[in-house]
Design a protein around this motif. Structure first.
Motif, mmCIF file in Angstrom:
data_model
loop_
_atom_site.group_PDB
_atom_site.id
_atom_site.type_symbol
_atom_site.label_atom_id
_atom_site.label_comp_id
_atom_site.label_asym_id
_atom_site.label_seq_id
_atom_site.Cartn_x
_atom_site.Cartn_y
_atom_site.Cartn_z
ATOM 1 N N THR A 137 0.834 -1.197 0.000
ATOM 2 C CA THR A 137 0.000 0.000 0.000
ATOM 3 C C THR A 137 0.872 1.251 0.000
ATOM 4 N N ALA A 180 -11.378 -6.690 -11.006
ATOM 5 C CA ALA A 180 -11.044 -7.196 -9.669
ATOM 6 C C ALA A 180 -11.754 -8.526 -9.443
ATOM 7 N N LYS A 230 -15.699 -9.115 -9.619
ATOM 8 C CA LYS A 230 -16.332 -7.880 -10.094
ATOM 9 C C LYS A 230 -16.311 -7.792 -11.617
ATOM 10 N N SER A 240 -12.114 6.875 -9.130
ATOM 11 C CA SER A 240 -11.394 6.124 -8.103
ATOM 12 C C SER A 240 -9.873 6.212 -8.242
ATOM 13 N N LYS A 277 -3.594 1.357 -3.538
ATOM 14 C CA LYS A 277 -4.422 0.912 -2.425
ATOM 15 C C LYS A 277 -4.796 -0.554 -2.652
ATOM 16 N N PRO A 278 -5.139 -1.264 -1.602
ATOM 17 C CA PRO A 278 -5.567 -2.659 -1.782
ATOM 18 C C PRO A 278 -6.727 -2.803 -2.762
ATOM 19 N N GLU A 279 -7.610 -1.830 -2.809
ATOM 20 C CA GLU A 279 -8.750 -1.892 -3.727
ATOM 21 C C GLU A 279 -8.350 -1.710 -5.187
ATOM 22 N N ASP A 280 -7.079 -1.401 -5.448
ATOM 23 C CA ASP A 280 -6.582 -1.345 -6.831
ATOM 24 C C ASP A 280 -6.176 -2.734 -7.331
ATOM 25 N N THR A 281 -6.197 -3.715 -6.458
ATOM 26 C CA THR A 281 -5.838 -5.071 -6.855
ATOM 27 C C THR A 281 -6.788 -5.577 -7.937
ATOM 28 N N THR A 295 -1.276 -6.609 -7.635
ATOM 29 C CA THR A 295 -1.726 -6.950 -6.301
ATOM 30 C C THR A 295 -1.125 -5.970 -5.311
ATOM 31 N N SER A 310 -1.902 -4.935 1.992
ATOM 32 C CA SER A 310 -2.173 -3.940 3.052
ATOM 33 C C SER A 310 -1.176 -4.047 4.176
#
Length: 121
Positions: free
Chosen positions: A14, A40, A43, A63, A87-91, A118, A121
């Motif tokens: 991160t 992702a 998703k 985002s 950020k982890p949500e960019d994985t 990947t 965090s």
């Protein structure tokens, strides 16, 4: 035969950075918009960024705005995605694509195989 090859993905912590590249072969795409998308786990594929033929116009998903930068080098038939403050949500698996036209809303006709990013965090 047109081929798009992404590279530059990997595992990063991160806050780290990665730079993705997308090299096209088989045809020159200096007049076409280019884009980056991602999928992702679990998703739908989503839009990340796009750039017009000259690089003078870009568009980003909310985002990633302010953290990612799309660019292109028409002499190398290559597009790039600089990703900072990850950020982890960019994985996700990141895909590059080339549009049928120059509009940033163009239909994307050619796709790469994807590169995994990947963010831990």
């Amino acid at each position: 035969q047109v081929q798009l090859v992404e590279s530059g993905g990997g595992l990063v912590q991160t806050g780290g950075s990665l730079r993705l590249s997308c090299a096209a072969s088989g045809r020159t795409f200096s007049s076409n918009a280019k884009g980056w998308f991602r999928r992702a786990p679990g998703k739908e594929r989503e839009f990340v960024a796009a750039i017009n033929w000259s690089g003078g116009t870009t568009r980003y998903a909310n985002s990633v705005k302010g953290r990612f930068t799309i660019s292109r080098d028409n002499a190398k038939n290559t597009a790039y995605l600089q990703m900072n403050s990850l950020k982890p949500e960019d994985t996700a698996v990141y895909y590059c694509a080339i549009g049928l036209g120059d509009s940033l809303s163009t239909k994307y006709d050619y796709w790469g195989q994807g590169t995994q990013v990947t963010v831990s965090s």
